[in-house]
Design an enzyme around this catalytic site. Structure first.
Site, PDB file in Angstrom:
ATOM      1  N   LYS A 252       0.844  -1.201   0.000  1.00  0.00           N
ATOM      2  CA  LYS A 252       0.000   0.000   0.000  1.00  0.00           C
ATOM      3  C   LYS A 252       0.877   1.248   0.000  1.00  0.00           C
ATOM      4  O   LYS A 252       1.800   1.357   0.810  1.00  0.00           O
ATOM      5  CB  LYS A 252      -0.885   0.014   1.252  1.00  0.00           C
ATOM      6  CG  LYS A 252      -1.775   1.245   1.349  1.00  0.00           C
ATOM      7  CD  LYS A 252      -2.747   1.145   2.501  1.00  0.00           C
ATOM      8  CE  LYS A 252      -2.234   1.686   3.807  1.00  0.00           C
ATOM      9  NZ  LYS A 252      -2.126   3.147   3.869  1.00  0.00           N
TER      10      LYS A 252
ATOM     11  N   ASP B 231      -3.601   4.272  -1.864  1.00  0.00           N
ATOM     12  CA  ASP B 231      -4.471   4.794  -0.799  1.00  0.00           C
ATOM     13  C   ASP B 231      -4.429   6.320  -0.810  1.00  0.00           C
ATOM     14  O   ASP B 231      -3.760   6.940   0.015  1.00  0.00           O
ATOM     15  CB  ASP B 231      -3.994   4.214   0.545  1.00  0.00           C
ATOM     16  CG  ASP B 231      -4.900   4.603   1.698  1.00  0.00           C
ATOM     17  OD1 ASP B 231      -6.047   5.017   1.448  1.00  0.00           O
ATOM     18  OD2 ASP B 231      -4.464   4.487   2.858  1.00  0.00           O
ATOM     19  N   LEU B 232      -5.155   6.910  -1.767  1.00  0.00           N
ATOM     20  CA  LEU B 232      -5.189   8.376  -1.852  1.00  0.00           C
ATOM     21  C   LEU B 232      -6.545   8.931  -1.421  1.00  0.00           C
ATOM     22  O   LEU B 232      -6.759  10.140  -1.471  1.00  0.00           O
ATOM     23  CB  LEU B 232      -4.838   8.842  -3.279  1.00  0.00           C
ATOM     24  CG  LEU B 232      -3.416   8.515  -3.750  1.00  0.00           C
ATOM     25  CD1 LEU B 232      -3.168   9.063  -5.161  1.00  0.00           C
ATOM     26  CD2 LEU B 232      -2.363   9.088  -2.801  1.00  0.00           C
ATOM     27  N   LYS B 233      -7.461   8.082  -1.029  1.00  0.00           N
ATOM     28  CA  LYS B 233      -8.776   8.489  -0.492  1.00  0.00           C
ATOM     29  C   LYS B 233      -9.396   9.622  -1.307  1.00  0.00           C
ATOM     30  O   LYS B 233      -9.624  10.728  -0.803  1.00  0.00           O
ATOM     31  CB  LYS B 233      -8.649   8.883   0.983  1.00  0.00           C
ATOM     32  CG  LYS B 233      -8.151   7.748   1.867  1.00  0.00           C
ATOM     33  CD  LYS B 233      -8.176   8.115   3.342  1.00  0.00           C
ATOM     34  CE  LYS B 233      -7.678   6.997   4.224  1.00  0.00           C
ATOM     35  NZ  LYS B 233      -6.244   6.660   4.062  1.00  0.00           N
TER      36      LYS B 233
ATOM     37  N   ASP C 269     -14.016  14.254  -4.260  1.00  0.00           N
ATOM     38  CA  ASP C 269     -14.134  15.471  -5.068  1.00  0.00           C
ATOM     39  C   ASP C 269     -15.433  15.369  -5.857  1.00  0.00           C
ATOM     40  O   ASP C 269     -16.215  14.440  -5.640  1.00  0.00           O
ATOM     41  CB  ASP C 269     -12.904  15.573  -6.006  1.00  0.00           C
ATOM     42  CG  ASP C 269     -12.578  17.015  -6.378  1.00  0.00           C
ATOM     43  OD1 ASP C 269     -13.522  17.813  -6.531  1.00  0.00           O
ATOM     44  OD2 ASP C 269     -11.389  17.342  -6.519  1.00  0.00           O
ATOM     45  N   ILE C 270     -15.656  16.274  -6.793  1.00  0.00           N
ATOM     46  CA  ILE C 270     -16.870  16.164  -7.615  1.00  0.00           C
ATOM     47  C   ILE C 270     -16.740  14.908  -8.489  1.00  0.00           C
ATOM     48  O   ILE C 270     -15.629  14.423  -8.743  1.00  0.00           O
ATOM     49  CB  ILE C 270     -17.099  17.431  -8.479  1.00  0.00           C
ATOM     50  CG1 ILE C 270     -15.916  17.684  -9.424  1.00  0.00           C
ATOM     51  CG2 ILE C 270     -17.367  18.641  -7.589  1.00  0.00           C
ATOM     52  CD1 ILE C 270     -16.200  18.747 -10.474  1.00  0.00           C
TER      53      ILE C 270
ATOM     54  N   THR D 186     -10.449   6.791  11.528  1.00  0.00           N
ATOM     55  CA  THR D 186     -10.286   6.454  12.954  1.00  0.00           C
ATOM     56  C   THR D 186      -9.770   7.647  13.760  1.00  0.00           C
ATOM     57  O   THR D 186      -9.796   7.623  14.987  1.00  0.00           O
ATOM     58  CB  THR D 186      -9.330   5.253  13.133  1.00  0.00           C
ATOM     59  OG1 THR D 186      -8.251   5.399  12.232  1.00  0.00           O
ATOM     60  CG2 THR D 186     -10.041   3.949  12.891  1.00  0.00           C
TER      61      THR D 186
ATOM     62  N   ARG E  51       4.407  -0.942  10.117  1.00  0.00           N
ATOM     63  CA  ARG E  51       5.686  -0.981  10.826  1.00  0.00           C
ATOM     64  C   ARG E  51       6.048  -2.334  11.412  1.00  0.00           C
ATOM     65  O   ARG E  51       7.239  -2.661  11.485  1.00  0.00           O
ATOM     66  CB  ARG E  51       5.680   0.106  11.903  1.00  0.00           C
ATOM     67  CG  ARG E  51       5.750   1.493  11.303  1.00  0.00           C
ATOM     68  CD  ARG E  51       5.287   2.556  12.242  1.00  0.00           C
ATOM     69  NE  ARG E  51       3.852   2.488  12.471  1.00  0.00           N
ATOM     70  CZ  ARG E  51       3.164   3.362  13.193  1.00  0.00           C
ATOM     71  NH1 ARG E  51       3.804   4.371  13.756  1.00  0.00           N
ATOM     72  NH2 ARG E  51       1.865   3.244  13.341  1.00  0.00           N
TER      73      ARG E  51
HETATM   74  O1  C5P Z   1       2.431   0.807  10.795  1.00  0.00           O
HETATM   75  P1  C5P Z   1       0.961   0.512  10.873  1.00  0.00           P
HETATM   76  O2  C5P Z   1       0.652  -0.981  10.824  1.00  0.00           O
HETATM   77  O3  C5P Z   1       0.260   1.239  11.990  1.00  0.00           O
HETATM   78  O4  C5P Z   1       0.386   1.115   9.500  1.00  0.00           O
HETATM   79  C1  C5P Z   1      -0.968   1.078   9.219  1.00  0.00           C
HETATM   80  C2  C5P Z   1      -1.258   1.668   7.873  1.00  0.00           C
HETATM   81  O5  C5P Z   1      -2.682   1.708   7.706  1.00  0.00           O
HETATM   82  C3  C5P Z   1      -0.767   3.084   7.656  1.00  0.00           C
HETATM   83  O6  C5P Z   1      -0.466   3.228   6.260  1.00  0.00           O
HETATM   84  C4  C5P Z   1      -1.969   3.942   8.022  1.00  0.00           C
HETATM   85  O7  C5P Z   1      -2.012   5.166   7.329  1.00  0.00           O
HETATM   86  C5  C5P Z   1      -3.118   3.050   7.551  1.00  0.00           C
HETATM   87  N1  C5P Z   1      -4.383   3.283   8.242  1.00  0.00           N
HETATM   88  C6  C5P Z   1      -4.519   3.148   9.609  1.00  0.00           C
HETATM   89  N2  C5P Z   1      -5.732   3.359  10.211  1.00  0.00           N
HETATM   90  C7  C5P Z   1      -6.779   3.670   9.476  1.00  0.00           C
HETATM   91  C8  C5P Z   1      -6.672   3.797   8.105  1.00  0.00           C
HETATM   92  C9  C5P Z   1      -5.435   3.579   7.511  1.00  0.00           C
HETATM   93  O8  C5P Z   1      -3.562   2.856  10.301  1.00  0.00           O
HETATM   94  N3  C5P Z   1      -7.939   3.826  10.051  1.00  0.00           N
END
Ligand code: C5P
Length: 230
Positions: free
Chosen positions: A32, A60-62, A65-66, A121, A212
Site C-alpha cells: 500500500k 491509498d489516496l482516499k 471530489d466532484i 479512525t 511498521r
Molecule cells: O504501521 P501501521 O501498521 O500502523 O500502519 C498502518 C497503515 O494503515 C498506515 O499506512 C496507516 O495510514 C493506515 N491506516 C490506519 N488506520 C486507518 C486507516 C489507515 O492505520 N484507520
C-alpha cells in the site's frame, strides 16, 4: 505467499520503499502506498515497485471530489496498473458511481478494486456529531455508508478491527473488508483501536494492512509466521 496481508509502505523515500519490497516480496506480494510516496515520486513509482516485486499495488489516496474529478483520478490510477484504491464514501452516490463507471471501463484483468473509507479512525463521536452534524453513532454511520457503497457496486470498504463484524453482517459475504491497525505482540505505536490478525479474519476481514510491524522487522519471516495466515 501471504495473500491476505497488505504491507503499508509509509515512506517518502522511493529507494527505501523499493528495498522494503525486495526484502518482503518472497512472502508478501501486495503493498500500500499513499500521498507520502506518490507526491514526491509521481505515479511512475508504481512501475518501479512492481519491477522490485510488488505484484499488487494498493493506492491509498482516499479520493473525494466532484464526480468528474474523481472519475478522472480513478482512470489515471487504473492506467498505472493499480490493483486497489480508496475513495471517501462521504463523497456521495454520484461520486461513487462515477468512480465505478471509470473502473468498469477497464478489462477484467486491469480493472482496479474500489474500496470506500467511511469514518476515519482519527475522528471521534463528538467530532462526528458536533462538527459534521451526523446524528448516528460512529458504528451506525460506518455500517450505513458501507452498505450503500456495496449497493452502488463498490468492491469493498475499509474499517478498523472494531467495526468488521457489524459491517460484515450488513454487507454480506461479497464485499471486501480491508482492515488496518493490526498488531501482533509488539508495540502498538500510535494506534489505539487495534486488533489481532486472527480476530480480524474471524470477524470477516479479507485483507489486513500491516505497516511498521513488518517494515521495521529484522526478521519479517518470523513476523509473518506469527501472523499465521496463508
Ligand atoms: O504501521 P501501521 O501498521 O500502523 O500502519 C498502518 C497503515 O494503515 C498506515 O499506512 C496507516 O495510514 C493506515 N491506516 C490506519 N488506520 C486507518 C486507516 C489507515 O492505520 N484507520
Amino acid at each position: 505467499m501471504v495473500r491476505q496481508v497488505i504491507c503499508a509502505l509509509d515512506t517518502g523515500n522511493l529507494d527505501e520503499a523499493i528495498a522494503t519490497v525486495r526484502k518482503l516480496s518472497p512472502w508478501v506480494n501486495t503493498f500500500k502506498i499513499g500521498h507520502g510516496l506518490t507526491l514526491p515520486n509521481g505515479l511512475s513509482c508504481i512501475d518501479k515497485l512492481q519491477d522490485a516485486g510488488a505484484e499488487r499495488v494498493f493506492l491509498d489516496l482516499k479520493f473525494h471530489d466532484i464526480p468528474n474529478s474523481v472519475g478522472l483520478a480513478v482512470r489515471e490510477a487504473a492506467r498505472h496498473n493499480v490493483w486497489m484504491m480508496t475513495l471517501h464514501l462521504t463523497g456521495g452516490p454520484a461520486m461513487l458511481s462515477a468512480a465505478v463507471e471509470q473502473a468498469d471501463a477497464f478489462s477484467a484483468e486491469k480493472r482496479p478494486l474500489l474500496v470506500g473509507v467511511s469514518v476515519l479512525t482519527s475522528l471521534d463521536q463528538a467530532t462526528l456529531t458536533e462538527h459534521l452534524g451526523v446524528n448516528r453513532t460512529i458504528e451506525e454511520h460506518m455500517v450505513k455508508l458501507s452498505k450503500d457503497a456495496i449497493d452502488l457496486q463498490l468492491d469493498g470498504v475499509v474499517c478498523s478491527a472494531f467495526e468488521i463484524k457489524p459491517i460484515r453482517d450488513a454487507i454480506g459475504k461479497h464485499g471486501i473488508i480491508v482492515t488496518p491497525g493490526i498488531r501482533l505482540s509488539g508495540p502498538t505505536h500510535d494506534q489505539k483501536r487495534v486488533g489481532t490478525p486472527h480476530q480480524a479474519i474471524a470477524d470477516g476481514a479479507d485483507y489486513l494492512v500491516i505497516g511498521r510491524a513488518l517494515t521495521d522487522a529484522d526478521e519479517p519471516e518470523a513476523v509473518l509466521a506469527e501472523i499465521g495466515l496463508e
